[in-house]
Design a protein around this motif. Structure first.
Motif, short mmCIF file in Angstrom:
data_model
loop_
_atom_site.label_atom_id
_atom_site.label_comp_id
_atom_site.label_asym_id
_atom_site.label_seq_id
_atom_site.Cartn_x
_atom_site.Cartn_y
_atom_site.Cartn_z
N LEU A 1 0.79 -0.94 0.32
CA LEU A 1 0.10 0.42 -0.23
C LEU A 1 0.75 1.79 -0.13
CD1 LEU A 1 -2.80 -0.89 2.94
CD2 LEU A 1 -2.98 -0.93 0.44
N LEU A 2 0.81 1.95 -1.04
CA LEU A 2 1.25 3.07 -1.04
C LEU A 2 0.21 4.78 0.01
CD1 LEU A 2 2.23 3.23 -4.93
CD2 LEU A 2 3.71 2.42 -3.00
N GLY A 3 1.84 5.28 0.59
CA GLY A 3 1.16 5.73 1.57
C GLY A 3 2.63 5.72 2.51
N ASP A 4 1.94 7.33 3.67
CA ASP A 4 2.42 7.51 4.23
C ASP A 4 1.35 6.63 5.67
OD1 ASP A 4 3.86 8.02 7.02
OD2 ASP A 4 3.70 10.30 6.76
N LEU A 5 1.90 5.97 6.72
CA LEU A 5 1.04 5.62 7.19
C LEU A 5 0.65 6.70 8.62
CD1 LEU A 5 -0.68 2.68 8.29
CD2 LEU A 5 1.92 2.24 10.07
N HIS A 6 2.32 7.93 9.24
CA HIS A 6 2.11 8.20 10.24
C HIS A 6 0.73 9.76 9.73
CE1 HIS A 6 4.66 6.48 12.52
NE2 HIS A 6 5.75 6.29 11.60
N SER A 7 0.61 10.16 8.08
CA SER A 7 0.03 10.70 8.21
C SER A 7 -1.86 11.07 7.58
CB SER A 7 0.11 12.12 7.85
OG SER A 7 1.11 10.97 5.89
N ASP A 8 -1.62 9.91 6.78
CA ASP A 8 -2.63 8.88 6.29
C ASP A 8 -3.72 8.20 7.36
OD1 ASP A 8 -4.44 8.07 4.27
OD2 ASP A 8 -3.31 8.16 2.72
N VAL A 9 -5.08 8.85 7.38
CA VAL A 9 -5.83 8.26 8.63
C VAL A 9 -6.37 7.17 7.29
CG1 VAL A 9 -8.26 8.39 9.04
CG2 VAL A 9 -6.53 10.49 9.42
N ALA A 10 -6.65 7.49 6.25
CA ALA A 10 -7.42 6.39 5.75
C ALA A 10 -6.42 4.83 5.41
CB ALA A 10 -7.55 6.74 3.89
N LEU A 11 -5.54 5.14 5.50
CA LEU A 11 -4.18 4.14 5.05
C LEU A 11 -4.04 3.64 6.07
CD1 LEU A 11 -2.09 2.46 3.07
CD2 LEU A 11 -0.56 4.23 3.95
N GLN A 12 -4.58 4.03 7.23
CA GLN A 12 -4.38 3.32 8.64
C GLN A 12 -5.57 2.28 8.54
OE1 GLN A 12 -4.43 6.30 11.98
NE2 GLN A 12 -2.66 7.47 11.08
N LYS A 13 -6.57 2.48 8.65
CA LYS A 13 -7.34 1.55 8.65
C LYS A 13 -7.66 1.13 7.45
CE LYS A 13 -11.14 5.40 10.65
NZ LYS A 13 -11.89 6.41 10.15
N LYS A 14 -7.33 1.25 6.21
CA LYS A 14 -7.12 0.15 5.53
C LYS A 14 -6.44 -1.01 5.50
CE LYS A 14 -6.52 -0.62 0.37
NZ LYS A 14 -6.56 0.59 -1.75
N TYR A 15 -5.41 -0.51 5.92
CA TYR A 15 -3.79 -1.30 6.13
C TYR A 15 -3.89 -1.72 7.59
CZ TYR A 15 0.28 -3.01 8.28
OH TYR A 15 1.30 -3.53 9.35
N THR A 16 -5.24 -1.77 8.63
CA THR A 16 -5.12 -2.37 9.41
C THR A 16 -6.13 -3.96 9.26
OG1 THR A 16 -4.76 -0.28 11.72
CG2 THR A 16 -6.32 -2.25 11.71
N LEU A 17 -7.84 -3.55 8.53
CA LEU A 17 -8.03 -4.88 8.41
C LEU A 17 -7.41 -5.76 7.77
CD1 LEU A 17 -10.89 -1.91 7.27
CD2 LEU A 17 -10.77 -3.65 8.92
N LYS A 18 -6.41 -4.63 6.47
CA LYS A 18 -5.97 -5.77 5.76
C LYS A 18 -4.74 -7.00 6.10
CE LYS A 18 -6.16 -3.63 0.65
NZ LYS A 18 -6.74 -4.88 0.63
N ARG A 19 -4.40 -6.08 7.80
CA ARG A 19 -3.17 -7.07 8.40
C ARG A 19 -4.16 -7.93 9.06
NH1 ARG A 19 -1.50 -6.75 13.39
NH2 ARG A 19 0.64 -7.06 13.97
N LYS A 20 -5.39 -7.70 9.02
CA LYS A 20 -5.96 -8.27 10.19
C LYS A 20 -6.79 -9.51 9.07
CE LYS A 20 -7.10 -5.46 13.81
NZ LYS A 20 -8.39 -5.36 14.87
N PHE A 21 -6.87 -9.44 7.87
CA PHE A 21 -7.05 -10.47 6.54
C PHE A 21 -8.65 -10.31 6.30
CE2 PHE A 21 -7.51 -15.02 4.37
CZ PHE A 21 -6.60 -14.65 3.90
#
Length: 979
Positions: A624-644
């Protein structure tokens, strides 16, 4: 500062205004869709948490907006207010919303006495107590009849302890034993037990209604009013009455049952008193009064022909199945975790004491049988031949008859209430789509009316037998298998060491539960092994059906807990094992997934699965492209994908067969490098990187030679993978494994592959029409890569679609295969069936044409650009330093313009290599034109190669119109002929 939380608006947290207050509502049933309403760090920093004034203190209050709990129906709740609100208005608004959202009046719940204890007694004091206890004592004798009761009661008591442990391990819903087993052992066994136990209760209804009819028929036997179908007729009438009562709801039935329980107590007391009052009428039924002689005579067994101890157990056991009566309506209890253990244990102990007392009293005062003057036994007299002996020797027969009617009818109502609810619970979970029609309840109270109708039909058919002794073993069979799995559930929970196994009921033992499991299964087969085997086979079919459907549940069962423990142990053990040994080495694939390469992932997955003999691992890395520290949408997306939980872009078929790895990065290159380095766990890490290249953009041309052309992703990934110690499988962009399959299996369960077959069916037909029916896989083993090229080809032929393909190793003379006998011997020793084909490289005349073509391309590029720009550093005549200095002295704008015009050049080293590989490529085209597939050992991407130079080599090696796979091992041995 204080924190105001909804929905009550009364909770204040003066310690921290950002965090949630611990609340029981936040710890209900977990769900994948439920989202906790904690604000993210980004939301906090962006000022979404607003400040309002507190009406009490005048101080500011941080308003976090609406917070919902984490129960299943929760939605994403953090919705900050649009602006500051005054305290009184805020509070008033909260109170109004609370009143509007207040739930409607809940249906009445039942407690320990009326919901569990009374229902259990009603089921246990049923048809068997009044109509078969005397018969069992007559056959088994007093001490064996007691053993029958103790054995049956022991299974029930062990199951009750297990049931109590499970029920106190959390809040339980409707469905009774089905809910407990499905949430413990998973949907496969849960669905089986749901059907079996629902059927058992249906048979139980039939049993008790037949007993009810038999009691009525005994009033005028041996006469008959319905041509011998009296019992069936009365039973069917009772079923209709029961159905009409049930339409009023379970509350009406329970109130009715409490009245019936009172009548049963009166009947038992009338029997107890009657045994002490001798009359001449009682003597005609075999009554002797309390006599040591009668007691001694009846002490030992005297079985009638065709009966034995196990027969008695089979007949008596339905009388102790009432221990599930409370659990069957668990959704209608006030506190199931308390009501079920207390009520069930109390009912089991109390009912068994009463049963033993009745057995001993009958054995002490009634003969087995009495005879007339001719020596023939008298009909309807004695324990053998009088099923209603308890009525005949009671204080007043009508009292006991009323008790019989009450007990049989009440037991029937208990089973009649349980069966549809259990079946509806199975339907609600969607385990059997064919039964979805029965999942719909009545709109007003969700009563399972459709299930009631189905139960009525099943019971009506079973009651056609009209024989208690035939129906009772069926009930025993169905209930024993249910008890076995309830006990096993406790054992499975305990050995799983799950942190979620915290029953408040402590008086249980997992090993006692395991013993009860074997006890129930063993008794089931001893009683009637044919019926037990049929039940087991039906259960197995249902189990495999649910397993094949792979129902997506989120129940947190012992299955997941056990698999997790096993996985941890295997992972720890695996990293210490030498799994790289050539005898057991196998490919473990890694595929990269980016935003726009879904189709490539599907194709590479299919290829890896075809080579993935015996179901090895396939990993998919997602960047996933982006900055995990500043991108709120990326944070949520990554968290969900990390939990499959969010991979909608890939099919479920792929997700079930792959391990997903996800990371965030600023670029795909850096993200791929992170995945390659960190993918896997312990010793279970990928060793082969699978990728695609765009063969149309590999040739050296003006665009690729431009310095503005960035190094492509595929080349960066290729070098990263090889530097990380991974082998490579690389295919052209238009490669499709589906095109190689001529005769696809219509029953193939692989959804992804079947869809690709449909997409490529036309092209497949064109290839077949072209006459290329030779099922040959050519292997061009150009370099010793450790044997991965040979191994991949061999594993491919293990797949059902390629099992008829033959391998052909092309022994090229220029790489040392002038004498191919050595290769033949090697393949024989490796036990790989392959034909060795000697190949001679193309002659010099053909090579000259190739060289001229290559030179023309390069010369044209350099000539075209020479008038527009200074020559590149590699081609300048004179001192390179002087040219660099001149460039340095130019203005910034001139330098930028010159840089844009500057061309890369092809090095002399690369020219020589391109010339050699072009010759090999033309040789491959010449000798493999009839092959279905070519596997080539990929040249190593040396540091001296620029990406466009290496791309030209790959382009020249790729034969036209022949599906090609490039393979490159790490030179670590993956094949051996040693044992």
């Amino acid at each position: 500062m204080s924190l105001r939380l909804k929905p009550d608006g009364k909770k204040n947290n003066k310690f921290d205004t950002i965090e949630l207050i611990p609340d029981a509502k936040n710890y209900g049933a977990p769900s994948k869709s439920a989202k906790r309403s904690l604000p993210s760090f980004a939301e906090e920093n962006n000022g979404n948490v607003e400040t309002v004034e507190s009406p009490d203190s005048g101080k500011t209050t941080d308003d976090l907006g609406e917070y919902n709990s984490g129960h299943e129906d929760a939605e994403e709740a953090h919705t900050p207010l649009s602006g500051p609100q005054k305290g009184p208005d805020f509070a008033a608004r909260d109170d109004k919303e609370i009143e509007e959202n207040e739930p409607t009046k809940a249906p009445k719940k039942f407690g320990t006495l009326d919901g569990v204890f009374g229902r259990c007694l009603l089921c246990m004091w049923g048809v068997i107590m009044f109509l078969r206890t005397g018969w069992i004592v007559g056959n088994a004798g007093i001490w064996q009849a007691t053993m029958v009761m103790v054995l049956s009661a022991s299974i029930t008591m062990f199951t009750t302890l297990s049931l109590s442990a499970i029920c106190t391990n959390g809040q339980i819903s409707h469905g009774g034993p089905y809910f407990l087993i499905s949430r413990s052992l998973g949907p496969n066994l849960g669905g089986v037990i749901g059907l079996v136990f629902a059927m058992g209760n249906c048979v139980g209804v039939a049993l008790h209604l037949v007993g009810f009819a038999e009691a009525i028929e005994s009033l005028y036997t041996p006469k008959t009013f319905f041509g011998g179908w009296d019992i069936v007729f009365y039973a069917e009438i009772g079923l209709v009455v029961l159905f009409v009562i049930s339409l009023r709801g379970v509350g009406c039935i329970i109130k009715f049952n409490l009245f019936l329980l009172f009548l049963m107590f009166v009947s038992i007391i009338a029997f107890f008193v009657g045994t002490f009052i001798p009359t001449s009428a009682k003597t005609d039924f075999g009554y002797t009064g309390y006599s040591t002689k009668t007691f001694a005579t009846n002490w030992g067994p005297a079985y009638l022909p065709g009966n034995n101890f196990l027969t008695m157990v089979a007949i008596f056991f339905p009388s102790v199945t009432g221990c599930m009566a409370g659990a069957n309506i668990s959704g209608d209890l006030k506190n199931p975790a308390v009501n079920i253990p207390v009520g069930t244990i109390g009912a089991v102990i109390f009912s068994m004491v009463v049963y033993v007392i009745i057995a001993w009293m009958l054995g002490a005062c009634v003969d087995r049988e009495i005879f007339d003057s001719n020596g023939d036994h008298i009909i309807n007299a004695g324990l053998y031949h009088n099923y209603v002996i308890m009525s005949d020797i009671s204080l007043w027969r009508p009292l006991v008859d009323i008790g019989i009617y009450a007990s049989t009818f009440s037991s029937a109502t208990s089973c009649f209430v349980a069966a549809p609810r259990i079946f509806k619970a199975v339907c609600d979970d969607g385990l059997f789509p064919v039964f979805a029609f029965f999942a719909v309840g009545r709109k007003s109270d969700n009563e399972p009316i459709r299930c009631y109708v189905l139960v009525v039909i099943v019971c009506a058919l079973i009651m056609l037998s009209g024989d208690i002794n035939f129906i009772a073993p069926l009930v025993t069979n169905f209930f024993l298998i249910t008890y076995a799995l309830v006990n096993y559930s406790v054992f499975a929970w305990d050995i799983s060491k799950s942190p979620g196994w915290r029953p408040s009921f402590k008086y249980y033992s997992p090993y006692l539960s395991l013993f009860a499991t074997f006890q129930a299964v063993g008794l089931m087969f001893l009683i009637d092994w044919i019926m037990a085997l049929i039940t087991a086979l039906i259960g197995f079919v249902c189990y495999k059906y649910i397993e094949q459907r792979d129902v997506n549940t989120n129940w947190g069962t012992t299955v997941e807990s056990k698999l997790y423990l096993q996985g941890c142990k295997i992972a720890l053990k695996y990293q210490h094992l030498n799994t790289d040994h050539a005898k057991i080495s196998r490919p473990t694939f890694l595929i990269m997934h980016y935003k726009e390469n879904k189709d490539d992932v599907i194709e590479l997955f299919n290829l890896a699965k075809f080579i993935n003999y015996s179901q090895g691992l396939i990993l998919i890395g997602h960047v996933l492209l982006g900055d995990l520290h500043s991108d709120v949408a990326l944070q949520k997306k990554y968290t969900l994908k990390r939990k499959f939980q969010e991979y909608d872009d890939l099919s479920p078929d792929i997700l079930k067969q792959c391990i997903m790895e996800c990371c965030t990065a600023e670029s795909y290159e850096s993200g791929t490098e992170s995945v390659i380095q960190m993918a896997g766990m312990g010793g279970m890490q990928p060793n082969v990187f699978v990728m695609k290249i765009d063969e149309k953009n590999l040739k050296i041309n003006q665009e690729n030679l431009s310095s503005s052309k960035k190094q492509p992703l595929w080349f960066t990934n290729l070098r990263t993978a090889m530097l990380s110690g991974l082998g490579i499988i690389m295919v052209p962009n238009d490669f499709s494994i589906a095109r190689l399959v001529d005769d696809p299996d219509p029953d193939d369960q692989d959804i992804t592959f079947v869809s690709q077959l449909k997409n490529h069916v036309q092209r497949t037909r064109k290839i077949s029409e072209g006459g290329n029916d030779n099922k040959t896989i050519d292997i061009w083993w150009l370099f010793d890569d450790g044997g991965l090229t040979i191994l991949c080809a061999h594993l491919l032929t293990k797949h059902k679609y390629f099992k008829n393909y033959k391998l052909r190793i092309m022994a090229l003379d220029e790489i040392g295969f002038e004498d191919h006998t050595a290769m033949v011997a090697l393949m024989q020793r490796l036990r790989i069936k392959a034909e060795i084909e000697p190949v001679k490289a193309i002659d010099d005349a053909e090579l000259d044409d190739i060289d001229q073509s290559l030179d023309r391309i390069i010369i044209e590029q350099n000539t075209q650009r020479s008038a527009e720009q200074p020559p590149a550093y590699e081609d300048i005549d004179g001192d390179a330093a002087e040219q660099k200095e001149a460039n340095h002295e130019a203005t910034d704008s001139d330098a930028a313009a010159m840089e844009a015009l500057r061309n890369r050049t092809v090095s002399q080293f690369a020219r020589e290599k391109i010339r050699k590989y072009r010759r090999v490529g033309k040789t491959i085209e010449k000798y493999s034109q009839d092959a279905k597939l070519c596997l080539l050992t990929m040249p190593y991407p040396r540091v001296k190669f620029e990406w466009f130079e290496y791309g030209q080599i790959i382009h020249d090696l790729t034969p036209k119109d022949i599906p090609t796979i490039f393979v490159r091992g790490t030179q670590e041995q993956v094949l051996t002929f040693c044992f």
